[in-house]
Write an enzyme that holds these catalytic residues in place. Structure first.
Site, short mmCIF file in Angstrom:
data_model
loop_
_atom_site.label_atom_id
_atom_site.label_comp_id
_atom_site.label_asym_id
_atom_site.label_seq_id
_atom_site.Cartn_x
_atom_site.Cartn_y
_atom_site.Cartn_z
N CYS A 43 28.69 118.70 102.07
CA CYS A 43 29.84 119.15 101.28
C CYS A 43 29.44 119.62 99.88
CB CYS A 43 30.91 118.04 101.18
SG CYS A 43 30.48 116.69 100.05
N GLN B 186 4.58 121.46 87.21
CA GLN B 186 4.70 121.18 88.65
C GLN B 186 5.14 119.73 88.87
OE1 GLN B 186 0.39 122.54 89.09
NE2 GLN B 186 1.22 123.33 90.98
N ALA C 122 -0.22 117.46 88.03
CA ALA C 122 -0.23 116.00 88.12
C ALA C 122 -1.31 115.35 87.26
CB ALA C 122 -0.40 115.57 89.57
N CYS D 25 31.80 112.55 103.04
CA CYS D 25 31.65 113.22 104.34
C CYS D 25 30.51 112.66 105.18
CB CYS D 25 31.47 114.73 104.13
SG CYS D 25 29.78 115.18 103.61
N LEU E 214 -8.14 114.72 79.96
CA LEU E 214 -7.19 115.47 79.14
C LEU E 214 -6.87 114.78 77.82
CD1 LEU E 214 -6.68 116.97 81.93
CD2 LEU E 214 -4.40 117.39 81.02
N THR F 51 -1.83 111.28 85.28
CA THR F 51 -2.54 110.23 86.00
C THR F 51 -2.98 109.09 85.08
OG1 THR F 51 -4.44 111.71 85.87
CG2 THR F 51 -3.40 111.47 88.01
N ILE G 199 7.27 116.07 88.64
CA ILE G 199 8.65 115.63 88.78
C ILE G 199 8.83 114.26 88.12
CG2 ILE G 199 9.07 116.97 90.88
CD1 ILE G 199 8.56 114.42 92.51
N ASN H 157 -9.10 120.33 83.06
CA ASN H 157 -8.81 119.55 84.26
C ASN H 157 -10.04 118.74 84.63
OD1 ASN H 157 -6.96 118.94 86.51
ND2 ASN H 157 -8.58 119.83 87.77
N HIS I 82 8.91 122.62 90.46
CA HIS I 82 9.08 121.83 91.67
C HIS I 82 10.33 120.94 91.60
CE1 HIS I 82 4.55 122.36 92.80
NE2 HIS I 82 5.27 123.42 93.04
ZN LIG Z 1 29.36 115.15 101.35
#
Ligand SMILES: [Zn+2]
Length: 248
Positions: free
Chosen positions: A134, A105, A26, A158, A235, A30, A107, A216, A123
């Site tokens: 389903c 790591q 992360a 569903c 960084l 930042t 997202i 870091n 991740h």
């Molecule tokens: Zn479904």
């Protein structure tokens, strides 16, 4: 004693390397406002999300609302940001054929946006989601539009609960075998913006047979060693200096 490394020395090691792998956390994002979940300005702290609840699979199955509240906030932040100098630095090294792979790591899509191609997202991410009942798959745009208008999205067919392919606590990480193979094949490993506290990803640097450079801001959970070099620095400033040294 930890051995400290300068941007100039980092540039020299990059020039000598042929197969660089980067492991990112992360802290690489930042600077552009993506919350470092564990840092002092983390979204969990500032907006009072509890990571133990938000990303706990049992808590999600019991009550998915906290996760979707977080997701709505997160996607609104992610939309308004651009990759950092460090994301772009890594993408340039890949296009030169120097950097082989990014293991992340994160997202937040920023490696993709910067132009990196060979990315292992351990991740997971929000690219795809699926109905837990389903199995119907949603793409990112479908998820986003549903999250904007519904507190918790359910499957139209569903009525099952939809879960993005983000890895929760208690779920297996993705691509770990590939990540291990990449680290073992590397001749230089960069560990960027990760405090190396989340396992099993945190165990990757110890598997490297090559020099490891850790950049870091703040403490890192990796023991000093003969082939380990540390920079407790910002960084973007560090890699702007590395980039300048590479050109000189
Ligand atoms: Zn479904």
């Amino acid at each position: 004693m930890q051995r400290t490394i300068s941007p100039q020395e980092c540039a020299e090691m990059l020039m000598a390397a042929e197969r660089v792998v980067a492991l990112t956390g992360a802290g690489i994002s930042t600077a552009v406002g993506v919350p470092d979940f564990r840092g002092p300005n983390g979204l969990y702290v500032t907006r009072r999300y509890d990571p133990e609840t938000v990303f706990d699979i049992d808590a999600f199955l019991h009550d998915p609302k906290p996760f979707y509240d977080f997701t709505r906030d997160f996607l609104s932040v992610v939309d308004s940001i651009e990759p950092t100098a460090t994301h772009r630095f890594l993408a340039r090294r890949e296009s030169e054929g120097k950097l082989h792979c990014v293991v992340t790591q994160n997202i937040d899509f920023l490696h993709q946006r910067a132009g990196s191609e060979n990315i292992i997202s351990v991740h997971g991410g929000y690219w795809t989601s699926r109905c837990l009942q389903c199995g119907q798959e949603w793409n990112f745009e479908t998820l986003r539009s549903r999250v904007e208008t519904e507190s918790v999205p359910f499957c139209k067919d569903c009525k099952g609960l939809i879960k993005p392919d983000v890895v929760f606590f208690g779920e297996a990480v993705r691509g770990m075998d590939r990540a291990v193979a990449e680290v073992e094949e590397a001749d230089l490993l960069l560990v960027l913006g990760s405090s190396l506290t989340v396992y099993p990803v945190a165990s990757l640097p110890a598997m490297a047979r090559c020099p490891v450079i850790v950049v870091n801001k703040g403490p890192v959970g990796l023991m000093p060693g003969p082939n380990r070099f540390f920079a407790d620095e910002d960084l973007d400033e560090f890699f702007e200096a590395v980039g300048a040294a590479l050109k000189s």
